[in-house]
Design an enzyme around this catalytic site. Structure first.
Site, PDB file in Angstrom:
ATOM      1  N   GLY A  14       0.792  -1.223   0.000  1.00  0.00           N
ATOM      2  CA  GLY A  14       0.000   0.000   0.000  1.00  0.00           C
ATOM      3  C   GLY A  14       0.827   1.276   0.000  1.00  0.00           C
ATOM      4  O   GLY A  14       0.274   2.349   0.176  1.00  0.00           O
ATOM      5  N   HIS A  35      -0.279  -0.717 -13.150  1.00  0.00           N
ATOM      6  CA  HIS A  35      -0.564  -1.730 -12.144  1.00  0.00           C
ATOM      7  C   HIS A  35      -1.625  -2.661 -12.704  1.00  0.00           C
ATOM      8  O   HIS A  35      -2.778  -2.271 -12.856  1.00  0.00           O
ATOM      9  CB  HIS A  35      -1.038  -1.049 -10.854  1.00  0.00           C
ATOM     10  N   ASN A  78      -1.829 -10.396  -2.987  1.00  0.00           N
ATOM     11  CA  ASN A  78      -2.862 -10.120  -1.991  1.00  0.00           C
ATOM     12  C   ASN A  78      -3.566 -11.433  -1.688  1.00  0.00           C
ATOM     13  O   ASN A  78      -4.191 -12.020  -2.569  1.00  0.00           O
ATOM     14  CB  ASN A  78      -3.839  -9.074  -2.507  1.00  0.00           C
ATOM     15  N   ARG A 131      -6.208 -12.470  -0.347  1.00  0.00           N
ATOM     16  CA  ARG A 131      -7.586 -12.242   0.083  1.00  0.00           C
ATOM     17  C   ARG A 131      -8.468 -11.984  -1.145  1.00  0.00           C
ATOM     18  O   ARG A 131      -7.962 -11.832  -2.255  1.00  0.00           O
ATOM     19  CB  ARG A 131      -7.636 -10.983   0.960  1.00  0.00           C
ATOM     20  N   VAL A 170     -11.456  -5.862  -3.306  1.00  0.00           N
ATOM     21  CA  VAL A 170     -12.571  -4.939  -3.523  1.00  0.00           C
ATOM     22  C   VAL A 170     -13.069  -5.036  -4.968  1.00  0.00           C
ATOM     23  O   VAL A 170     -14.266  -5.097  -5.226  1.00  0.00           O
ATOM     24  CB  VAL A 170     -12.138  -3.485  -3.210  1.00  0.00           C
TER      25      VAL A 170
HETATM   26  C1  MV4 Z   1       7.005   0.231  -7.389  1.00  0.00           C
HETATM   27  C2  MV4 Z   1       6.811   1.270  -8.327  1.00  0.00           C
HETATM   28  C3  MV4 Z   1       7.797   1.462  -9.263  1.00  0.00           C
HETATM   29  N1  MV4 Z   1       8.923   0.698  -9.244  1.00  0.00           N
HETATM   30  N2  MV4 Z   1       8.119  -0.506  -7.422  1.00  0.00           N
HETATM   31  C4  MV4 Z   1       3.204   1.244  -4.666  1.00  0.00           C
HETATM   32  C5  MV4 Z   1       2.507   0.422  -3.651  1.00  0.00           C
HETATM   33  C6  MV4 Z   1       3.273  -0.831  -3.509  1.00  0.00           C
HETATM   34  N3  MV4 Z   1       2.383  -1.952  -3.576  1.00  0.00           N
HETATM   35  C7  MV4 Z   1       4.253  -0.844  -4.610  1.00  0.00           C
HETATM   36  N4  MV4 Z   1       4.151   0.422  -5.291  1.00  0.00           N
HETATM   37  C8  MV4 Z   1       4.974   0.733  -6.331  1.00  0.00           C
HETATM   38  N5  MV4 Z   1       6.105  -0.019  -6.435  1.00  0.00           N
HETATM   39  C9  MV4 Z   1       9.059  -0.267  -8.327  1.00  0.00           C
HETATM   40  N6  MV4 Z   1      10.166  -1.004  -8.322  1.00  0.00           N
HETATM   41  C10 MV4 Z   1       5.647   2.025  -8.267  1.00  0.00           C
HETATM   42  C11 MV4 Z   1       4.732   1.772  -7.245  1.00  0.00           C
HETATM   43  C12 MV4 Z   1       3.566   2.616  -7.256  1.00  0.00           C
HETATM   44  C13 MV4 Z   1       2.319   2.099  -7.532  1.00  0.00           C
HETATM   45  C14 MV4 Z   1       2.141   0.744  -7.784  1.00  0.00           C
HETATM   46  C15 MV4 Z   1       0.902   0.233  -8.044  1.00  0.00           C
HETATM   47  C16 MV4 Z   1      -0.181   1.100  -8.092  1.00  0.00           C
HETATM   48  C17 MV4 Z   1      -0.040   2.429  -7.827  1.00  0.00           C
HETATM   49  C18 MV4 Z   1       1.209   2.949  -7.547  1.00  0.00           C
HETATM   50  C19 MV4 Z   1       1.349   4.310  -7.305  1.00  0.00           C
HETATM   51  C20 MV4 Z   1       2.585   4.805  -7.019  1.00  0.00           C
HETATM   52  C21 MV4 Z   1       3.698   3.962  -6.988  1.00  0.00           C
END
Ligand code: MV4
Length: 504
Positions: free
Chosen positions: A165, A209, A293, A295, A298
């Site tokens: 998160g 994502h 995840n 689970r 949503v």
């Molecule tokens: C990252 C990334 C870019 N590069 N890892 C955000 C929450 C966590 N679950 C992991 N996240 C991210 N990891 C690397 N190596 C960018 C994010 C990220 C993000 C990831 C999924 C959905 C929304 C996001 C928003 C900002 C940053």
């Protein structure tokens, strides 16, 4: 099959689980806090038991009390929903020890995926691609991390092991600023999770994502139900999800490759029940495991819409020991689905939570529309839980038709008494880049007006266009609020219709 299922949750997801139980002819027991005495899940369940005060730690997080209630009322299974106890290995373990079936994965799988470093190491060993970083090196000191950082290269991310998160995450652009960011990340991780361990990953820029839904039974069958596009987020809170992903679209080869890798990741932890593998997908279509995840999520309804599968019924059947009746080749995606999360929050005031009584809630309906709501006219929204009041899910043949139908549904939707993010969704569905499917996780920039709150920005043409949509909707909403008072509730519709005809 189970004699009775206790639902250890509240709101729309508790209602959702009760519906599937009903169709499987399984009696249900709800639990509730002070604030939820009059909640929908309490009304819909066959029985309801009081847990305690409104604070989650005194009610929905009281695993001991929930197990006690289950034993007393004769429930032989517990569905945790999402949030609260859903990803607590110790709760899954405690259920098992009490002879109650936890409708979810085994404690070992929850624990393995809960520690992000263990998860990365485990899936990476199983051949799943992960982002280049410190995997396989255990917990490292600041000195060790500073030494490894230049080998990974900048920009990079510091991530907490116990995270998820985005909490405690820090972006590092160069070695000079890294010591301070290491300290800050550890401090935040310690405060949030009671675990100050951190690790490094190269920053993937412009990534999407995309997540894959998994089902795994007790007989060694693991299948995937395709992907969901979840890049539309604000401060790590998803706002709109869709299936399929416009980025994958017709690329069946990429979908199958990611699906197969997701199945591999699930098998690596001996996964059981429904779960989701999150991937980052970069501009060159490289995909990397982010986390799992363990689970129900949503946004599961968009997958239900395009596959025709009731994921919660499948969860219950799996937990009862039944083998999956579907094979991978039986999973065929049909049409396009989109979900808007309807939150009680004010998009014009920095998405501040909006509490109070919902004096009127008029839901959209018609072909291809599903509303999973936890509220009703007269319901009071308390500040104790998250702002999600409903999910609006739309299904149509193509992405464009789905968007048209979603706009129609959002316009039909009336919530009176509290502010919602419906105007935000309406504006998003007008955005040219969103319409083109051209967006990444940085798409919602909340430091940019009109959603930053306050600043005057009408001179920018794209912002002016957004603002126009917002203003129109805000007017209809505020007029509805103006006329809400007293006994006149039944005439609101007429009044509103007349107002719209004369001013639009
Ligand atoms: C990252 C990334 C870019 N590069 N890892 C955000 C929450 C966590 N679950 C992991 N996240 C991210 N990891 C690397 N190596 C960018 C994010 C990220 C993000 C990831 C999924 C959905 C929304 C996001 C928003 C900002 C940053």
């Amino acid at each position: 099959m189970f004699k009775k299922i206790l639902i250890a949750n509240r709101g729309e997801i508790a209602v959702r689980v009760i519906r599937s139980c009903r169709e499987l002819d399984i009696p249900t027991a709800a639990v509730y806090s002070d604030a939820d005495r009059h909640s929908l899940h309490v009304r819909y369940a066959d029985e309801a038991y009081y847990l305690g005060p409104s604070k989650a730690s005194d009610s929905y997080l009281r695993g001991d009390k929930i197990i006690e209630i289950a034993l007393e009322c004769g429930a032989d299974a517990i569905h945790p929903g999402y949030g609260f106890l859903a990803e607590r290995a110790d709760f899954s373990q405690a259920c098992q020890e009490s002879g109650i079936t936890f409708i979810g994965p085994k404690p070992s799988a929850i624990a393995a995926m809960g520690d992000k470093q263990v998860a990365r190491n485990t899936v990476s060993e199983a051949g799943v691609p992960v982002v280049l970083g410190t995997e396989g090196q255990g917990d490292l000191t600041d000195e060790e991390l500073l030494k490894i950082a230049p080998e990974i290269g900048f920009p990079l991310l510091i991530k907490p092991s116990a995270g998820g998160g985005g909490k405690g995450m820090r972006e590092v652009r160069n070695l000079e600023e890294m010591p301070g960011l290491l300290t800050a990340s550890r401090r935040e991780a310690e405060a949030s999770f009671g675990d100050g361990n951190i690790y490094l990953e190269k920053l993937i820029q412009g990534a999407r994502h995309i997540e894959i839904q998994i089902l795994a039974d007790q007989h060694g069958n693991v299948i995937h139900l395709g992907e969901r596009e979840c890049s539309i987020q604000r401060r790590h809170q998803k706002l709109l999800e869709e299936a399929p992903s416009p980025f994958i679209g017709e690329n069946q080869e990429l979908r199958e490759a990611m699906g197969a890798v997701a199945v591999q990741a699930a098998r690596a932890v001996d996964y059981l029940n429904a779960g989701t593998i999150e991937f980052l997908v970069d501009e060159d279509r490289n995909y990397y495991f982010l986390e799992m995840n363990t689970r129900l999520q949503v946004e599961h309804p968009v997958t239900e819409a395009v596959t025709g599968i009731d994921i919660i019924k499948e969860q219950i059947r799996i937990a009862a020991g039944q083998p999956l009746r579907l094979k991978q080749e039986d999973i065929v995606l049909k049409g396009w689905a989109m979900e808007c999360r309807i939150n009680a929050e004010d998009p014009f005031k920095g998405f501040m939570p909006s509490t109070g009584t919902i004096t009127q809630s008029l839901l959209p309906a018609g072909p291809g529309i599903r509303v999973d709501s936890g509220v009703y006219s007269g319901f009071e929204i308390s500040p104790y839980y998250d702002a999600l009041i409903a999910k609006l899910i739309v299904h149509e043949e193509t992405r464009n038709e789905t968007i048209t139908r979603m706009k129609r549904a959002l316009e039909e939707y009336r919530v009176i008494g509290v502010r919602t993010n419906i105007p935000f969704h309406l504006a998003l569905l007008e955005d040219p880049e969103f319409l083109a499917g051209d967006f990444d996780t940085q798409f919602i920039k909340d430091d940019v007006p009109p959603f930053s709150g306050g600043q005057d920005n009408q001179s920018l043409p794209e912002v002016a266009a957004l603002a126009a949509v917002l203003a129109a909707h805000q007017k209809t909403q505020s007029s509805a609020v103006l006329i809400q008072g007293g006994r006149q509730a039944t005439s609101n519709w007429k009044w509103l219709g007349r107002w719209e005809r004369t001013t639009k």
